[in-house]
Design a protein around this motif. Structure first.
Motif, mmCIF file in Angstrom:
data_model
loop_
_atom_site.group_PDB
_atom_site.id
_atom_site.type_symbol
_atom_site.label_atom_id
_atom_site.label_comp_id
_atom_site.label_asym_id
_atom_site.label_seq_id
_atom_site.Cartn_x
_atom_site.Cartn_y
_atom_site.Cartn_z
ATOM 1 N N GLN A 1 0.846 -1.184 0.000
ATOM 2 C CA GLN A 1 0.000 0.000 0.000
ATOM 3 C C GLN A 1 0.885 1.239 0.000
ATOM 4 O OE1 GLN A 1 -3.233 -0.234 2.829
ATOM 5 N NE2 GLN A 1 -3.195 1.957 3.197
ATOM 6 N N ALA A 2 0.415 2.320 -0.628
ATOM 7 C CA ALA A 2 1.042 3.637 -0.542
ATOM 8 C C ALA A 2 0.026 4.578 0.088
ATOM 9 C CB ALA A 2 1.449 4.141 -1.924
ATOM 10 N N SER A 3 0.492 5.396 1.034
ATOM 11 C CA SER A 3 -0.416 6.282 1.757
ATOM 12 C C SER A 3 0.201 7.663 1.906
ATOM 13 C CB SER A 3 -0.726 5.723 3.150
ATOM 14 O OG SER A 3 -1.307 4.436 3.046
ATOM 15 N N LEU A 4 -0.654 8.649 2.147
ATOM 16 C CA LEU A 4 -0.256 10.035 2.307
ATOM 17 C C LEU A 4 -0.978 10.594 3.518
ATOM 18 C CD1 LEU A 4 0.981 12.691 0.859
ATOM 19 C CD2 LEU A 4 -1.331 12.960 -0.022
ATOM 20 N N SER A 5 -0.252 11.349 4.345
ATOM 21 C CA SER A 5 -0.866 11.965 5.518
ATOM 22 C C SER A 5 -0.233 13.334 5.739
ATOM 23 C CB SER A 5 -0.638 11.077 6.748
ATOM 24 O OG SER A 5 -1.185 11.668 7.911
ATOM 25 N N MET A 6 -1.013 14.281 6.267
ATOM 26 C CA MET A 6 -0.519 15.602 6.595
ATOM 27 C C MET A 6 -0.790 15.848 8.072
ATOM 28 S SD MET A 6 -1.484 18.970 7.326
ATOM 29 C CE MET A 6 -3.194 19.071 6.857
ATOM 30 N N SER A 7 0.185 16.462 8.745
ATOM 31 C CA SER A 7 0.036 16.790 10.165
ATOM 32 C C SER A 7 0.441 18.239 10.392
ATOM 33 C CB SER A 7 0.922 15.879 11.021
ATOM 34 O OG SER A 7 0.560 14.535 10.860
ATOM 35 N N PHE A 8 -0.240 18.888 11.317
ATOM 36 C CA PHE A 8 0.003 20.288 11.611
ATOM 37 C C PHE A 8 1.219 20.481 12.519
ATOM 38 C CE2 PHE A 8 -4.654 20.384 10.667
ATOM 39 C CZ PHE A 8 -4.554 21.175 9.531
ATOM 40 N N GLY B 1 3.815 20.944 15.367
ATOM 41 C CA GLY B 1 3.812 20.529 16.769
ATOM 42 C C GLY B 1 3.131 19.208 17.060
ATOM 43 N N VAL B 2 2.424 18.650 16.101
ATOM 44 C CA VAL B 2 1.712 17.389 16.314
ATOM 45 C C VAL B 2 2.716 16.254 16.517
ATOM 46 C CG1 VAL B 2 0.304 15.630 15.147
ATOM 47 C CG2 VAL B 2 -0.414 18.020 15.132
ATOM 48 N N ILE B 3 2.427 15.396 17.490
ATOM 49 C CA ILE B 3 3.211 14.183 17.716
ATOM 50 C C ILE B 3 2.316 12.999 17.384
ATOM 51 C CG2 ILE B 3 4.365 12.715 19.415
ATOM 52 C CD1 ILE B 3 5.051 15.272 20.978
ATOM 53 N N LYS B 4 2.765 12.161 16.468
ATOM 54 C CA LYS B 4 2.072 10.911 16.157
ATOM 55 C C LYS B 4 3.015 9.787 16.552
ATOM 56 C CE LYS B 4 -1.118 12.214 12.525
ATOM 57 N NZ LYS B 4 -1.618 11.871 11.188
ATOM 58 N N ALA B 5 2.792 9.245 17.741
ATOM 59 C CA ALA B 5 3.681 8.203 18.247
ATOM 60 C C ALA B 5 2.991 7.486 19.394
ATOM 61 C CB ALA B 5 4.994 8.813 18.738
ATOM 62 N N PHE B 6 3.412 6.329 19.653
ATOM 63 C CA PHE B 6 4.204 5.362 18.907
ATOM 64 C C PHE B 6 3.300 4.231 18.465
ATOM 65 C CE2 PHE B 6 7.638 7.100 21.585
ATOM 66 C CZ PHE B 6 8.643 7.256 20.644
ATOM 67 N N HIS B 7 3.696 3.516 17.424
ATOM 68 C CA HIS B 7 3.062 2.245 17.076
ATOM 69 C C HIS B 7 4.107 1.367 16.382
ATOM 70 C CE1 HIS B 7 2.482 4.139 13.085
ATOM 71 N NE2 HIS B 7 2.421 2.896 12.636
ATOM 72 N N TYR B 8 3.795 0.081 16.325
ATOM 73 C CA TYR B 8 4.683 -0.857 15.639
ATOM 74 C C TYR B 8 3.836 -1.953 15.010
ATOM 75 C CZ TYR B 8 4.270 -3.906 19.760
ATOM 76 O OH TYR B 8 3.789 -4.702 20.771
ATOM 77 N N GLY C 1 8.903 23.014 13.221
ATOM 78 C CA GLY C 1 8.740 24.272 12.504
ATOM 79 C C GLY C 1 7.312 24.776 12.541
ATOM 80 N N SER C 2 7.045 25.768 11.709
ATOM 81 C CA SER C 2 5.757 26.458 11.728
ATOM 82 C C SER C 2 4.848 26.075 10.565
ATOM 83 C CB SER C 2 5.988 27.970 11.714
ATOM 84 O OG SER C 2 6.718 28.338 10.559
ATOM 85 N N ARG C 3 5.248 25.044 9.809
ATOM 86 C CA ARG C 3 4.437 24.583 8.673
ATOM 87 C C ARG C 3 4.035 23.126 8.876
ATOM 88 N NH1 ARG C 3 8.192 24.741 4.096
ATOM 89 N NH2 ARG C 3 6.561 23.478 3.204
ATOM 90 N N ALA C 4 2.954 22.753 8.250
ATOM 91 C CA ALA C 4 2.523 21.346 8.284
ATOM 92 C C ALA C 4 3.563 20.480 7.578
ATOM 93 C CB ALA C 4 1.175 21.206 7.587
ATOM 94 N N ALA C 5 3.571 19.208 7.910
ATOM 95 C CA ALA C 5 4.449 18.238 7.250
ATOM 96 C C ALA C 5 3.583 17.180 6.579
ATOM 97 C CB ALA C 5 5.392 17.579 8.246
ATOM 98 N N THR C 6 4.047 16.736 5.435
ATOM 99 C CA THR C 6 3.374 15.680 4.691
ATOM 100 C C THR C 6 4.275 14.456 4.674
ATOM 101 O OG1 THR C 6 2.291 17.315 3.289
ATOM 102 C CG2 THR C 6 2.358 15.064 2.461
ATOM 103 N N ILE C 7 3.691 13.307 4.953
ATOM 104 C CA ILE C 7 4.425 12.044 4.886
ATOM 105 C C ILE C 7 3.779 11.169 3.810
ATOM 106 C CG2 ILE C 7 3.082 11.077 6.797
ATOM 107 C CD1 ILE C 7 5.479 9.300 7.473
ATOM 108 N N VAL C 8 4.634 10.570 2.996
ATOM 109 C CA VAL C 8 4.225 9.530 2.050
ATOM 110 C C VAL C 8 4.878 8.265 2.570
ATOM 111 C CG1 VAL C 8 4.406 8.679 -0.312
ATOM 112 C CG2 VAL C 8 4.109 11.126 0.111
ATOM 113 N N TYR C 9 4.093 7.208 2.707
ATOM 114 C CA TYR C 9 4.720 5.973 3.178
ATOM 115 C C TYR C 9 4.203 4.772 2.408
ATOM 116 C CZ TYR C 9 0.616 5.671 6.304
ATOM 117 O OH TYR C 9 -0.652 5.622 6.826
ATOM 118 N N PHE C 10 5.111 3.822 2.280
ATOM 119 C CA PHE C 10 4.855 2.585 1.555
ATOM 120 C C PHE C 10 4.936 1.439 2.558
ATOM 121 C CE2 PHE C 10 7.104 5.627 -1.052
ATOM 122 C CZ PHE C 10 6.306 5.729 -2.176
ATOM 123 N N THR C 11 4.071 0.454 2.402
ATOM 124 C CA THR C 11 4.106 -0.721 3.268
ATOM 125 C C THR C 11 4.142 -1.981 2.403
ATOM 126 O OG1 THR C 11 1.692 -0.820 3.417
ATOM 127 C CG2 THR C 11 2.838 0.450 5.104
#
Length: 153
Positions: A38-45, A47-54, A113-123
């Motif tokens: 799968q390929a996925s895309l996510s955006m976070s604002f 200061g956001v912390i998305k953690a943890f998972h495995y 920083g002061s901008r959102a971040a975008t992550i693209v991830y492959f599984t």
């Protein structure tokens, strides 16, 4: 903070000209490529912390095309030479690389920083809502003991 066994980085190269740039992300002949799930895309604002998972079965490959993130990995594999070690990576548009996260390594990120971040991830496998291969830990899990605050020196 050490280096976790099995984690791989692939530095990405921008091919620039007067029209812009081109950059390959992932190829089927890359060492870190296993199989496509799968390929996925996510955006976070900011200061956001998305953690943890495995995952027990799934490998991830992460890329941040925009914004900046502090990516934290923690080895949960009892049979690993780097068991219980933590690794910190700084990823984003100014540091373009792919990060391979093997199954059994807890992972999460904080947007910097002061901008959102975008992550693209492959599984290597598609998400199955009936049997999700996702195990969550708190961002401040005491066994990991990671301090997410920014240090000023």
């Amino acid at each position: 903070m050490g280096s976790i066994v099995g984690v791989m980085k692939k530095q990405l190269v921008k091919h620039c000209d007067d029209r812009g740039f081109f950059m390959e992300l992932l190829r089927d002949d890359d060492e870190m490529y296993g199989s496509f799930g799968q390929a996925s895309l996510s955006m976070s604002f900011p200061g956001v912390i998305k953690a943890f998972h495995y995952h027990r079965l799934q490998d991830d490959i992460w890329f941040f095309p925009s914004g900046h993130a502090q990516v934290v990995l923690h080895d949960m594999r009892p049979d690993s030479e780097s068991y219980r070690q933590t690794q910190v990576n700084y990823m984003g548009e100014d540091s373009p690389y792919l990060l391979f996260i093997p199954r059994g390594v807890a992972h999460g990120y904080r947007v910097l920083g002061s901008r959102a971040a975008t992550i693209v991830y492959f599984t290597n496998m598609a998400y199955n809502p009936a049997q999700p291969d996702e195990y969550r830990l708190a961002y401040d899990d005491p066994d990991i003991g990671f301090d997410w605050s920014t240090k000023f020196r």
